[in-house]
Design a protein around this motif. Structure first.
Motif, PDB file in Angstrom:
ATOM      1  N   GLY A 564     -50.070  44.808  49.400  1.00 50.40           N
ATOM      2  CA  GLY A 564     -51.142  44.099  48.704  1.00 50.40           C
ATOM      3  C   GLY A 564     -52.382  44.951  48.533  1.00 50.40           C
ATOM      4  O   GLY A 564     -53.037  44.911  47.478  1.00 50.40           O
ATOM      5  N   ARG A 565     -52.737  45.687  49.541  1.00 49.50           N
ATOM      6  CA  ARG A 565     -53.940  46.495  49.469  1.00 49.50           C
ATOM      7  C   ARG A 565     -53.797  47.607  48.429  1.00 49.50           C
ATOM      8  O   ARG A 565     -54.722  47.876  47.644  1.00 49.50           O
ATOM      9  N   TYR A 566     -52.634  48.276  48.393  1.00 50.38           N
ATOM     10  CA  TYR A 566     -52.428  49.336  47.403  1.00 50.38           C
ATOM     11  C   TYR A 566     -52.374  48.763  45.987  1.00 50.38           C
ATOM     12  O   TYR A 566     -52.925  49.335  45.029  1.00 50.38           O
ATOM     13  N   ASP A 567     -51.766  47.608  45.871  1.00 50.49           N
ATOM     14  CA  ASP A 567     -51.664  46.977  44.567  1.00 50.49           C
ATOM     15  C   ASP A 567     -53.041  46.592  44.036  1.00 50.49           C
ATOM     16  O   ASP A 567     -53.386  46.836  42.873  1.00 50.49           O
ATOM     17  N   GLN A 568     -53.860  45.982  44.902  1.00 48.65           N
ATOM     18  CA  GLN A 568     -55.202  45.573  44.500  1.00 48.65           C
ATOM     19  C   GLN A 568     -56.057  46.795  44.139  1.00 48.65           C
ATOM     20  O   GLN A 568     -56.817  46.783  43.165  1.00 48.65           O
ATOM     21  N   ALA A 569     -55.957  47.859  44.954  1.00 50.02           N
ATOM     22  CA  ALA A 569     -56.739  49.064  44.685  1.00 50.02           C
ATOM     23  C   ALA A 569     -56.368  49.669  43.331  1.00 50.02           C
ATOM     24  O   ALA A 569     -57.238  50.110  42.560  1.00 50.02           O
ATOM     25  N   ASN A 570     -55.081  49.671  43.020  1.00 53.23           N
ATOM     26  CA  ASN A 570     -54.639  50.224  41.751  1.00 53.23           C
ATOM     27  C   ASN A 570     -55.198  49.430  40.581  1.00 53.23           C
ATOM     28  O   ASN A 570     -55.625  49.977  39.561  1.00 53.23           O
ATOM     29  N   LYS A 571     -55.201  48.085  40.717  1.00 50.71           N
ATOM     30  CA  LYS A 571     -55.720  47.237  39.643  1.00 50.71           C
ATOM     31  C   LYS A 571     -57.223  47.433  39.459  1.00 50.71           C
ATOM     32  O   LYS A 571     -57.728  47.487  38.344  1.00 50.71           O
ATOM     33  N   GLN A 572     -57.961  47.528  40.572  1.00 54.62           N
ATOM     34  CA  GLN A 572     -59.402  47.722  40.472  1.00 54.62           C
ATOM     35  C   GLN A 572     -59.746  49.066  39.829  1.00 54.62           C
ATOM     36  O   GLN A 572     -60.707  49.193  39.060  1.00 54.62           O
ATOM     37  N   LEU A 573     -58.968  50.073  40.148  1.00 49.55           N
ATOM     38  CA  LEU A 573     -59.235  51.392  39.596  1.00 49.55           C
ATOM     39  C   LEU A 573     -58.937  51.466  38.088  1.00 49.55           C
ATOM     40  O   LEU A 573     -59.429  52.363  37.376  1.00 49.55           O
ATOM     41  N   ASP A 574     -58.137  50.542  37.584  1.00 53.84           N
ATOM     42  CA  ASP A 574     -57.812  50.528  36.155  1.00 53.84           C
ATOM     43  C   ASP A 574     -58.940  49.957  35.293  1.00 53.84           C
ATOM     44  O   ASP A 574     -58.936  50.100  34.062  1.00 53.84           O
ATOM     45  N   GLN A 575     -59.926  49.241  35.899  1.00 52.05           N
ATOM     46  CA  GLN A 575     -61.020  48.623  35.159  1.00 52.05           C
ATOM     47  C   GLN A 575     -62.117  49.653  34.890  1.00 52.05           C
ATOM     48  O   GLN A 575     -62.776  50.090  35.829  1.00 52.05           O
ATOM     49  N   ARG A 576     -62.345  50.001  33.585  1.00 52.09           N
ATOM     50  CA  ARG A 576     -63.324  51.028  33.220  1.00 52.09           C
ATOM     51  C   ARG A 576     -64.459  50.364  32.419  1.00 52.09           C
ATOM     52  O   ARG A 576     -64.244  49.848  31.335  1.00 52.09           O
ATOM     53  N   GLU A 577     -65.726  50.329  32.955  1.00 54.03           N
ATOM     54  CA  GLU A 577     -66.862  49.693  32.315  1.00 54.03           C
ATOM     55  C   GLU A 577     -67.936  50.756  32.030  1.00 54.03           C
ATOM     56  O   GLU A 577     -68.128  51.680  32.809  1.00 54.03           O
ATOM     57  N   LYS A 578     -68.688  50.556  30.863  1.00 53.73           N
ATOM     58  CA  LYS A 578     -69.720  51.521  30.506  1.00 53.73           C
ATOM     59  C   LYS A 578     -71.122  50.941  30.558  1.00 53.73           C
ATOM     60  O   LYS A 578     -72.083  51.639  30.304  1.00 53.73           O
ATOM     61  N   ASP A 579     -71.262  49.656  30.889  1.00 51.82           N
ATOM     62  CA  ASP A 579     -72.580  49.060  31.128  1.00 51.82           C
ATOM     63  C   ASP A 579     -73.125  49.604  32.450  1.00 51.82           C
ATOM     64  O   ASP A 579     -72.375  49.824  33.414  1.00 51.82           O
ATOM     65  N   LEU A 580     -74.480  49.806  32.506  1.00 51.96           N
ATOM     66  CA  LEU A 580     -75.064  50.467  33.675  1.00 51.96           C
ATOM     67  C   LEU A 580     -74.754  49.722  34.977  1.00 51.96           C
ATOM     68  O   LEU A 580     -74.277  50.311  35.937  1.00 51.96           O
ATOM     69  N   SER A 581     -75.009  48.440  35.021  1.00 49.47           N
ATOM     70  CA  SER A 581     -74.799  47.684  36.268  1.00 49.47           C
ATOM     71  C   SER A 581     -73.318  47.624  36.630  1.00 49.47           C
ATOM     72  O   SER A 581     -72.937  47.788  37.809  1.00 49.47           O
ATOM     73  N   LYS A 582     -72.445  47.415  35.591  1.00 47.21           N
ATOM     74  CA  LYS A 582     -71.017  47.336  35.891  1.00 47.21           C
ATOM     75  C   LYS A 582     -70.467  48.696  36.311  1.00 47.21           C
ATOM     76  O   LYS A 582     -69.614  48.801  37.182  1.00 47.21           O
ATOM     77  N   PHE A 583     -70.985  49.761  35.638  1.00 39.88           N
ATOM     78  CA  PHE A 583     -70.540  51.101  36.036  1.00 39.88           C
ATOM     79  C   PHE A 583     -70.966  51.405  37.470  1.00 39.88           C
ATOM     80  O   PHE A 583     -70.208  51.992  38.244  1.00 39.88           O
ATOM     81  N   ALA A 584     -72.153  50.992  37.841  1.00 42.07           N
ATOM     82  CA  ALA A 584     -72.612  51.203  39.231  1.00 42.07           C
ATOM     83  C   ALA A 584     -71.712  50.473  40.213  1.00 42.07           C
ATOM     84  O   ALA A 584     -71.351  51.007  41.281  1.00 42.07           O
ATOM     85  N   ASN A 585     -71.329  49.237  39.850  1.00 41.78           N
ATOM     86  CA  ASN A 585     -70.413  48.490  40.738  1.00 41.78           C
ATOM     87  C   ASN A 585     -69.058  49.179  40.827  1.00 41.78           C
ATOM     88  O   ASN A 585     -68.398  49.188  41.874  1.00 41.78           O
ATOM     89  N   TYR A 586     -68.579  49.765  39.687  1.00 40.37           N
ATOM     90  CA  TYR A 586     -67.310  50.485  39.695  1.00 40.37           C
ATOM     91  C   TYR A 586     -67.383  51.695  40.633  1.00 40.37           C
ATOM     92  O   TYR A 586     -66.460  51.939  41.414  1.00 40.37           O
ATOM     93  N   VAL A 587     -68.470  52.423  40.570  1.00 35.76           N
ATOM     94  CA  VAL A 587     -68.626  53.589  41.461  1.00 35.76           C
ATOM     95  C   VAL A 587     -68.651  53.142  42.914  1.00 35.76           C
ATOM     96  O   VAL A 587     -68.045  53.762  43.797  1.00 35.76           O
ATOM     97  N   LYS A 588     -69.361  52.028  43.142  1.00 41.16           N
ATOM     98  CA  LYS A 588     -69.428  51.512  44.511  1.00 41.16           C
ATOM     99  C   LYS A 588     -68.038  51.104  44.995  1.00 41.16           C
ATOM    100  O   LYS A 588     -67.653  51.351  46.145  1.00 41.16           O
ATOM    101  N   MET A 589     -67.271  50.441  44.131  1.00 41.39           N
ATOM    102  CA  MET A 589     -65.903  50.052  44.490  1.00 41.39           C
ATOM    103  C   MET A 589     -65.043  51.277  44.784  1.00 41.39           C
ATOM    104  O   MET A 589     -64.271  51.308  45.752  1.00 41.39           O
ATOM    105  N   TYR A 590     -65.184  52.312  43.951  1.00 48.08           N
ATOM    106  CA  TYR A 590     -64.422  53.545  44.162  1.00 48.08           C
ATOM    107  C   TYR A 590     -64.757  54.154  45.542  1.00 48.08           C
ATOM    108  O   TYR A 590     -63.874  54.595  46.280  1.00 48.08           O
ATOM    109  N   GLN A 591     -66.018  54.189  45.869  1.00 45.35           N
ATOM    110  CA  GLN A 591     -66.424  54.752  47.167  1.00 45.35           C
ATOM    111  C   GLN A 591     -65.868  53.917  48.335  1.00 45.35           C
ATOM    112  O   GLN A 591     -65.461  54.459  49.356  1.00 45.35           O
ATOM    113  N   THR A 592     -65.873  52.586  48.123  1.00 46.55           N
ATOM    114  CA  THR A 592     -65.312  51.714  49.175  1.00 46.55           C
ATOM    115  C   THR A 592     -63.828  52.008  49.380  1.00 46.55           C
ATOM    116  O   THR A 592     -63.330  52.101  50.513  1.00 46.55           O
ATOM    117  N   ILE A 593     -63.108  52.135  48.266  1.00 47.01           N
ATOM    118  CA  ILE A 593     -61.675  52.450  48.393  1.00 47.01           C
ATOM    119  C   ILE A 593     -61.492  53.805  49.057  1.00 47.01           C
ATOM    120  O   ILE A 593     -60.590  53.993  49.896  1.00 47.01           O
TER     121      ILE A 593
END
Length: 1913
Positions: A564-593
């Protein structure tokens, strides 16, 4: 004592009898031929002037003296009255010799011509002994005596007249002949010999005739039957009741069934055979009866046949006689039938007995073989406690009992011949003995049974022991199976590591069980372990199955979780956003993973391990599990190789663009915040006029903060976070001042301005509001202290704001307002002083011209009104008034506190002895302290300048406090005296003996009770009680009365002591205890040993309870009195009678022992062991005969026989050899002690003889002989003058050089004697010489040289009472004076040990006291004045002092005291000789060789071993080894003597040696005894019980510590004073406590070992109290003695007369200040000596123990007296502390306890060695490893608790999640290690300690940082 001696002498003044003659004969045989005495009788004196022994009779001497006195009264030629003289002479005539002497002197001129006499009635023939009687009292046969001769008148015979000279000649010849043995016993011998010959012949004839009539084999009629019976019993003896095959193996049940079958099978059994033989025997008896009865019928037939013939009268008479003879024979035969039946029954029963013998013998033969085969099979099982064999020992014992009962049951079915009903007419036997009855009394049978029982018991025990060692290895499996709970296991959460370990453990269990051996053979026992194996095998199988399932489930869960953890991580990494706040959250998620990636990989690794383990244990998995596992591997591969890489590329591409956008938005925030800042410096925010409406300005500021400042700060924080994620923009990087981050300068600046503005307007609003309240409120309600604080705080704030808001007019205006209030505050504080009273306000009002209308005026005025009247203009005046008010108020408060303290204070009282209406004062210490404090307080108040207003009240309380102090002092004094006397006068006997004092005490007693009744009912408060009307005067009266009563009581006790001087050796309390129970003589028993040192108990008559018939000592030797002592109400009278009876009893015993001494002195076993004489008497007689034999040898040498002395030595060596052989016999305790003392003296005697032989001594007058202590029995008729100017006859005297002393017969008990060495002889010689010259003795020397013991033993040698007293600096001249008074009157010796510890000023007085007594002795006074009293003097008085010169606390004796003593230097004794003699006395053959080696061992040990304060190799240490060797010799008589001694040396010395000295000591032993092999001691039940007790208190079983516990017991067996020495935390207290519990439990379990007894420990810390509180002291004011804690504890222990052990444990440092008072307690005297003169004898069951850190300041005298057990840290270590802590901690935190234990162990293993080797501790604060570990564990206990968010199991819901809790536990464990193990380190060592331990802590606590100071983290 003088009276006792005189009465004893009078009791012995009796006519010479057989005893005296026998004594004279024995001594004559040794010293002089009897013909010398006869010659002296013929030549020496005229016959008329001699009594029967050739000496002037006492009557003649007395008559001569009376005549001489009459002649002296004849004054200057006045005529003498001859009639009066003659009358007096006639009154003196008693015997025939007196009458003959009278007529021989007076002749025919006497007016009395004739005297009548009868023959003296006597048991022996005495024809010439006459007694003069009046004429009317003559017997039919009488004599008349006249000047002419003696006429013998006898009825029926001619009168015979004999001349006086002829009568005298015949009488003398008769006496001479009678003294010769041949003539003396001739008639008796002849008569007895003739009678014996005739009697023997007559008995022979009688027996022959009786045998002819009664012997069955002399009767033809019985012979055949008895022969048949004899053959029959042989067949019976061949019947077997038991059979044991040589090669068969049985269970118990099979064995018993087989034996039952042999005994009672229905077909062919022993029972059947016995019944057949029994019936055959009955048939023989029936035929015998028929044959006997036939004889009567035959006689009748003969009568008929004879009657048909005609015969002559002579023939008929002959036939009639023959017929009568035959009839008598037939009748006698019939009468013998009963005896014959009994004989047959006895023969049959004897054959049955033999059958049993054969059975038990066969059984024993099967067992008693060299290679005995297996016989019994038993099974083995395992329980919680032990390995259990089934059947066990008790089952085998039941089997043996059943078999023997089966034998007896089989044989009991056979009816006794004597009990057959048809034979009742011939015999009837009552109480018929069965075969069982006979066998149960037969030693052989019982011996076989015991052997069989012991063999089988031993075999089963061996099997048990072997089973324990064989099967105990499987206990882990058993314990696991017992604890295993599959349900609980399934409910509990598990991890992979745990399951892996557990499954490996189960696999190991299975491997262990695979090697399980089923049949094991040990001797006759076969142990079948199949059942146990079957029981154990399923345990690991079941557990492993459960664990497999659990592992499978856990693997499934973990696999799904990881998927489950690998599956969820893979799905989260597939989400690519270019809005400033969403991109910041994506970077934060990447660092958490990225952060969680390691954890995910660990989880993946764990899943792989689980599946690998499942495959390893061959666990089948379902398809779903396989699917998830394969999918997981795909997901993990996709995640690592694709998703993470793509996400990283995306972030890199977008990062710069997003950073630039963040920068632009941040600039916009700065601009907006700058506009806010500018707004704050405009409008109302800077308008001073707005101060009055400050709250409106505050509302505007709040609005700006909420709408603008706060929002802009939140946006700035968000952009700062974005910058942290995305990195700074290029513009920021180019700015050098930015430090790589965008600086929100305007935001920070605006926030600072806003905060200052807000604070300014808040202070402004607050000041406006408070100023209004202070001005309008009533001033008395204003809290001026709070006002002052508020003004000061506001001013501080305003002053700061003027600086930060520079130029702000509002800030300046507000500061000025507050400054104005600050200047007024001192005056306002003075006005607000709570001490101001209305009178003070009146003065202030007057000063400011304000109308004062009474006390209420000050309550209604306000600050505004006061200001308006110019109060601040007179502020100095106000300050002065306020200061005066404060002073007066302080005094009032102090007085109020005094009054309040006494207001509710009740007088502490307590019930006395739990009696109704009997009360005493309780602890008034608090009341006394209060009185003293208040006295000082009131005195201070009276000296104050502010007192004027309250003077009267203060003076009143001053008087109250003073009276209270006086009353307390008087009341306490009365109470002490009343409590002391109340116990005394409560006894009716004391009241009866002191009626006047009892009446006075009753008056005080009534006052006392009335006073407390009043206190309890009305005057409960202290002050009320202290001011009861007239109480002080009444208390003073009571004190005076009680003081008078005490003085009278002392005088009364002095009269009792004068009546029985030994009372001087008792304290007042002990004497009063005796006097208060005079009606109960048994109450004196406990004090008997203090009056008579060796009399432990007196024995009362069973028939006459008031009579005492004998005495016994501590080991229960009984010595009877010659005459019983009748007890009565006058206790001192019958105690004096006991003293007389003691002397007479020992005199009688000694005299009888002397008479009974065997002719062959080498064969005296019966005399020694069976003679009914006291041990003291036997030793005395032995010494007399040694003296006599030696003098006989010297006479032979003087007569020319050169071999005289050598023959004497051979004789005594043979005697010693026989004595040593006796010691090896099984002796009673009394016999062993006697033989030990006898051998000691005999060996010394032989040494003396050898010295005499070597010196060539040939005369009785040689000094080599005269210097010896010699014993003589002075025959009656001879007199010897002793050194004490007394004459001795028919008694024993002791001689040495010119000194001669009468043996005093003081009972010494059956006690050991001191080994006499040349040093001892010299000391004896000096002391006896000093006593001869009326001096004392002063042995001086180091500890352990025998000073006190030598003095005591000399007292034993002379049988003189010796009072040993340990001196201390607390002794005063009064106590010593009382001692001397008692010694002088009792004629006793005193040995004052450590005499030079007494203070010098007391010694000077003692010198004068000693001189007074000594001068009285030299002047031969009978009575002399001492301390103001006339007292009788017994010249046997002796004082001896022993000293250790140079020790601490010793004083130099004054010269006048030194002059009264003969000094004796006591240096190193002869260890070798002493050891040799004691070894001889203990039964060792090679004593000389062993003693020499032993001395060498001690010499080498003292030289080669380290020097320790507690090491001692002196005489006391040697003796303890010898005593232990004696014990071991008796326990193991067959053990080699050198092995016995080596074991004693090892067991006695090993406990005290340090660990590094033990190998050296063992090496010395090996060098001296190279071939000796010392067997290890099996402590068996003791060791098992010690282990059990340790586990009961949750302590660890450490083998080395276990050894120390057993060593403590071994040391106690030979020393009654034991010291446990060692540093703290080495287990000293635990050692003694566990041993006490062990001995108690063993006794409760029924142990017969005398060392195992119920044990009680009395604990005391000697350094926690003063020396007076420790031992006791006198009250300096009242003279009352108060016991110390030692005396109280010892009394309590002594009061228990059972065999229970009592240990008094001194747990504290030992030093010379208090330990020296224990010297006599710790040496062989075992006597506690108190400063009041009391001596308490310690029983053998009591042990004095000490627990000390070291003995650095103890004297050698103390060290040598105690056995030592040294405990080092190495014996216990620190690891058991962790193990014990973990076991206890597991009850609260089972999840963490084991892990913490491992972690703590790991940390300590790393830290402790490093601390000791590389680190430096804080100076002056040393530590031990155990201390540090204990601190570590305590800190862990404190931190891992509910207080620190860790909830114990079962006590509520967990505060933390499991992971968080475990993390906390790890951190606490690591932190505590630093703060405890490293707490004592010097600052310089802390950094390297942290560096060393950090890696070890990180192994279990990864949270430990890699850098930094762990002490501060």
């Amino acid at each position: 004592m003088v009276n006792a001696a005189n009465e004893a002498a009078q009791a012995r003044q009796k006519p010479a009898g057989t005893e005296e003659e026998a004594i004279a004969k024995k001594l004559a045989d040794l010293d002089m031929p009897h013909l010398d005495r006869i010659t002296g009788m013929y030549i020496g004196h005229s016959f008329a002037d001699m009594d029967g022994d050739g000496e002037k009779s006492l009557e003649d001497v007395a008559a001569t003296q009376d005549l001489s006195n009459l002649l002296k009264q004849n004054n200057g030629g006045i005529e003498v009255n001859e009639d009066e003289l003659e009358t007096q002479e006639l009154q003196q005539i008693r015997t025939g010799e007196d009458a003959i002497a009278y007529f021989a002197k007076s002749g025919s001129v006497s007016k009395t011509k004739l005297l009548y006499a009868n023959r003296v009635e006597s048991d022996h023939f005495a024809p010439y002994e006459l007694i003069v009687v009046p004429e009317d009292k003559v017997n039919p046969e009488y004599f008349t005596i006249s000047a002419t001769g003696i006429v013998h008148v006898a009825p029926g015979l001619l009168s015979e007249c004999i001349l006086l000279t002829e009568w005298m000649h015949q009488s003398l010849m008769f006496r001479v002949l009678q003294s010769m043995n041949f003539f003396k016993h001739y008639i008796h011998k002849k008569v007895i010999t003739q009678w014996r010959t005739n009697a023997r012949y007559e008995v022979y004839c009688h027996r022959r005739q009786r045998l002819t009539r009664c012997c069955f084999f002399a009767k033809p009629m019985f012979v055949d039957s008895l022969v048949q019976v004899n053959s029959l019993v042989r067949e019976v003896e061949d019947v077997k009741v038991m059979h044991v095959d040589q090669n068969c193996i049985y269970s118990i049940q099979e064995f018993m069934e087989k034996q039952q079958h042999i005994r009672a099978s229905p077909v062919n059994s022993a029972q059947k055979d016995f019944e057949q033989k029994h019936e055959a025997a009955i048939g023989i008896i029936d035929r015998l009866i028929a044959t006997v009865q036939c004889s009567f019928q035959t006689e009748a037939a003969v009568d008929q046949l004879a009657g048909s013939k005609s015969k002559s009268m002579v023939q008929e008479k002959e036939e009639a006689r023959e017929k009568a003879r035959l009839l008598r024979i037939a009748k006698r035969d019939e009468e013998m039938l009963g005896d014959c039946i009994r004989l047959i029954d006895y023969m049959f029963q004897a054959s049955l007995v033999q059958t049993v013998y054969e059975a038990v013998k066969q059984f024993w033969g099967r067992l008693d073989q060299k290679n005995v085969g297996k016989l019994f099979v038993i099974s083995v099982d395992m329980t919680d406690q032990a390995i259990v064999l089934d059947p066990g020992i008790y089952d085998f014992l039941d089997m043996l009992q059943g078999i023997s009962e089966g034998w007896f049951q089989t044989l009991s079915n056979l009816q006794s011949m004597t009990c057959v009903r048809q034979y009742d007419q011939f015999c009837k036997v009552q109480n018929h003995q069965t075969v069982k009855d006979i066998m149960m009394k037969d030693r052989v049978y019982l011996g076989y049974q015991e052997n069989i029982q012991d063999f089988i018991t031993g075999a089963v025990e061996d099997a048990q022991a072997n089973s324990n060692s064989t099967f105990e290895r499987y206990r882990k499996i058993f314990e696991f199976g017992k604890a295993w709970d599959s349900a609980a296991f399934n409910e509990k959460e598990h991890n992979y590591d745990e399951l892996s370990v557990q499954m490996d453990k189960m696999r190991w269990f299975q491997e262990e069980l695979a090697s399980f051996k089923i049949p094991l053979v040990w001797g006759i026992i076969v142990v079948n372990g199949q059942g146990l194996k079957d029981k154990l095998v399923p345990i690991p199988e079941a557990a492993l199955t459960c664990m497999r399932n659990c592992l499978l489930g856990l693997a499934r869960v973990k696999c799904k979780e990881c998927y489950g953890r690998y599956d969820q991580a893979n799905k989260q990494l597939d989400q690519r956003e270019k809005d400033l706040s969403k991109f910041a959250n994506y970077v934060k998620m990447y660092q958490t993973i990225q952060e969680d990636r390691e954890e995910m990989e660990d989880l993946m690794f764990e899943v792989e391990q689980m599946y690998s383990l499942l495959r390893d244990f061959k666990v089948r998995m379902i398809d779903e599990d396989e699917f998830y596992y394969e999918g997981l591997k795909d997901k993990e591969s996709d995640f690592a190789n694709k998703k993470m890489i793509e996400a990283s590329h995306f972030i890199s591409e977008m990062k710069e663009e997003m950073a630039l956008e963040t920068y632009q938005r941040a600039l916009k925030v700065e601009e907006e915040m700058k506009s806010v800042s500018e707004e704050l410096f405009t409008g109302s925010f800077i308008d001073p006029e707005k101060i009055v409406v400050a709250h409106e300005v505050l509302e505007e500021l709040d609005k700006i903060h909420e709408t603008r400042v706060k929002a802009l700060e939140e946006r700035a924080a968000t952009f700062t976070d974005y910058e942290g994620l995305l990195g700074p923009a290029p513009q920021v990087q180019a700015d050098e001042e930015s430090n790589g981050h965008f600086q929100f300068a305007e935001v920070a600046k605006t926030r600072k301005v806003f905060d200052d503005k807000l604070k300014l307007w808040e202070v402004t609003a607050q000041c406006q509001e408070m100023a209004h309240n202070w001005n309008v409120s009533e001033f008395v309600k204003v809290d001026v202290e709070a006002m002052n604080k508020q003004v000061m705080a506001s001013y501080k704030t305003a002053n700061g704001l003027t600086r930060s808001l520079d130029g702000d007019e509002v800030a300046v205006r507000v500061k000025g307002m507050i400054e104005e209030w600050r200047e007024r505050m001192p005056c306002i504080l003075d006005l607000g002083n709570p001490a101001l009273r209305p009178r003070h306000w009146e003065k202030i009002f007057k000063k400011i011209n304000l109308a004062y209308k009474g006390p209420t005026s000050a309550n209604s005025i306000s600050l505004t009104q006061l200001e308006g009247n110019g109060i601040f203009d007179v502020r100095e005046y106000v300050s002065e008034v306020s200061a005066n008010a404060s002073g007066e108020f302080a005094l009032e408060q102090s007085l109020e506190q005094v009054i309040a303290a006494w207001a509710d204070l009740e007088l502490p009282i307590m019930n006395h002895r739990n009696q109704k209406d009997l009360w005493i004062l309780g602890d008034l210490q608090d009341v006394i302290t209060l009185c003293e404090d208040h006295s000082v307080t009131i005195a201070t108040m009276m000296g104050s300048r502010f007192i004027h207003g309250i003077r009267e009240k203060v003076e009143l309380w001053e008087k109250k406090i003073n009276q209270a102090s006086d009353v307390i002092d008087e009341w306490y004094t009365v109470q002490r005296a009343w409590m002391y006397l109340e116990n005394i006068f409560s006894a009716e006997d004391i009241q009866r003996q002191l009626p006047s004092e009892a009446a006075k005490f009753k008056q005080v007693d009534k006052f006392w009770k009335d006073l407390f009744r009043k206190v309890r009912q009305k005057e409960k408060l202290c002050m009320d009680a202290f001011h009861i009307a007239g109480i002080l005067e009444r208390l003073k009266w009571a004190n005076d009365t009680l003081d008078h009563v005490q003085k009278q009581l002392e005088a009364y006790l002095e009269t009792k002591r004068a009546a029985f001087p030994r009372f001087y050796f008792l304290s007042n309390d002990e004497l009063l205890s005796i006097l208060s129970q005079t009606r109960n003589p048994h109450a004196v028993q406990e004090h008997m040993c203090k009056c008579f040192d060796s009399i432990n108990r007196v024995v009362f008559s069973e028939t006459a309870p008031a009579e005492i018939v004998g005495m016994s000592d501590m080991i229960k030797e009984y010595v009877p009195f010659v005459q019983p002592v009748v007890t009565g109400p006058i206790v001192e009278k019958w105690l004096s009678d006991i003293e007389v009876a003691m002397v007479n009893g020992l005199y009688d015993s000694s005299k009888r022992a002397l008479l009974a001494y065997p002719e062959d002195g080498t064969n005296r076993t019966q005399w020694l062991l069976e003679g009914e004489y006291s041990a003291q008497s036997k030793i005395l007689v032995d010494q007399q005969f040694w003296t006599a034999e030696t003098e006989k040898a010297l006479k032979r040498i003087a007569g020319g026989e050169a071999s005289g002395m050598k023959d004497n030595i051979d004789f005594h060596n043979e005697q010693l050899k026989n004595s040593v052989s006796i010691v090896r016999m099984k002796l009673t305790k009394n016999q062993r002690v006697l033989m030990g003392a006898l051998i000691v003296l005999d060996v010394h005697g032989i040494t003396v003889l050898e010295n005499l032989l070597e010196a060539g001594t040939s005369s009785l007058d040689d000094f080599d002989w005269s210097k010896q202590l010699r014993y003589y029995w002075i025959p009656e008729g001879e007199e010897v003058e002793t050194s004490l100017i007394s004459m001795v006859s028919d008694d024993c005297v002791c001689r040495q050089t010119i000194a001669c002393f009468k043996y005093s017969y003081e009972y010494l008990g059956n006690t050991p004697r001191l080994v006499v060495t040349p040093l001892t002889d010299k000391c004896y010689m000096t002391l006896t010489g000093a006593m001869h010259l009326n001096y004392g003795g002063a042995p001086a020397g180091p500890a352990g040289t025998g000073k006190t013991e030598t003095t005591k033993d000399l007292g034993k040698a002379l049988a003189v009472p010796v009072v040993v007293f340990n001196c201390s600096d607390g002794l005063d001249y009064k106590i010593m004076g009382r001692f001397f008074s008692g010694l002088a009157q009792a004629g006793a010796w005193a040995c004052f040990d450590e005499f030079n510890r007494i203070q010098v000023e007391v010694l000077s007085v003692i010198a004068q006291q000693m001189l007074t007594v000594t001068q009285a002795i030299r002047q031969r006074k009978e009575v002399f004045e001492f301390l103001g009293n006339e007292i009788p003097l017994n010249r046997r008085f002796g004082v001896y002092i022993t000293m250790n010169p140079g020790y601490a606390g010793r004083a130099e004796l004054p010269d006048n005291l030194k002059a009264l003593f003969r000094p004796v230097a006591m240096m190193v004794p002869d260890y070798g000789l002493i050891a040799e003699i004691i070894l001889y006395s203990e039964g060792f053959n090679a004593a000389k060789m062993l003693a020499r080696k032993m001395v060498n061992l001690y010499r080498l040990s003292s030289e080669q071993l380290s020097k320790q304060d507690h090491y001692d190799f002196g005489m006391r240490a040697v003796k303890s080894v010898l005593v232990m060797a004696g014990h071991l010799k008796r326990q193991n008589p067959d053990l080699e003597e050198n092995v016995t001694l080596i074991r004693a040396l090892r067991d006695s010395n090993a406990p005290k040696f340090l660990s590094f000295d033990l190998p050296l000591f063992s090496g010395i032993i090996s060098d001296l005894y190279p071939e000796a092999v010392i067997p290890d001691v099996d402590y068996g039940k003791l060791k098992t019980e010690i282990e059990n007790q340790l586990r009961l208190v949750n302590l660890q079983v450490v083998p080395s510590f276990l050894t120390k516990i057993t060593q403590l017991l071994e040391t106690q067996l030979v020393r009654h004073g034991v010291m446990l020495v060692g540093l703290t935390m080495t287990g000293k207290s635990t050692n003694s406590n566990i041993l006490a519990k062990t001995l108690t439990q063993l006794k409760k379990d029924g142990s017969n070992d005398p060392a195992h007894q119920l044990t009680k420990i009395f604990f005391l810390n000697p350094k926690s109290i003063t020396i007076e509180e420790l031992y006791g002291s006198f009250n300096e004011n009242t003279g009352e003695w108060k016991d110390g804690l030692v005396a109280i504890l010892v009394r309590e222990a002594v009061s228990d007369t059972s065999d229970n052990k009592k240990w008094v444990n001194f747990d504290g440092p030992v030093d010379a200040i208090w330990i020296e008072n224990m010297n006599t307690v710790l040496d062989d005297n075992k006597m506690l000596c108190l400063s009041n003169g009391e001596r308490i004898k310690l029983p053998p069951s009591m042990t004095v123990m000490f627990e000390v850190n070291d003995l650095a300041v103890a004297s050698p005298a103390t060290v040598s007296r105690c056995g030592m057990v040294y405990l080092e840290p190495v014996h216990l270590g620190w690891k058991p502390l962790i193990q014990t802590w973990a076991e206890k901690f597991e009850a609260k935190f089972p999840k963490y306890a084991k892990d913490i234990g491992k972690w703590a162990l790991s940390a300590c293993e790393e830290a402790l060695p490093y601390i000791r080797e590389e680190c430096q501790e804080a100076p002056g604060i040393p530590s031990m490893d155990a201390n540090l570990v204990q601190a570590y564990l305590r800190m862990l206990t404190a931190f891992i608790s509910e207080t620190h968010q860790l909830m114990p199991e079962g006590e509520g819901k967990p505060i933390k999640q499991d992971d968080d809790a475990l993390k906390l536990v790890r951190i606490y464990t690591a932190m505590c290690a630093i703060w405890s193990l490293g707490a004592n380190l010097h600052e310089n060592s802390r950094s390297k300690f942290v560096s060393r331990i950090r890696p070890r802590l990180q192994l279990f606590c990864p949270e430990i940082p890699d850098g930094g100071d762990l002490y501060m983290s």
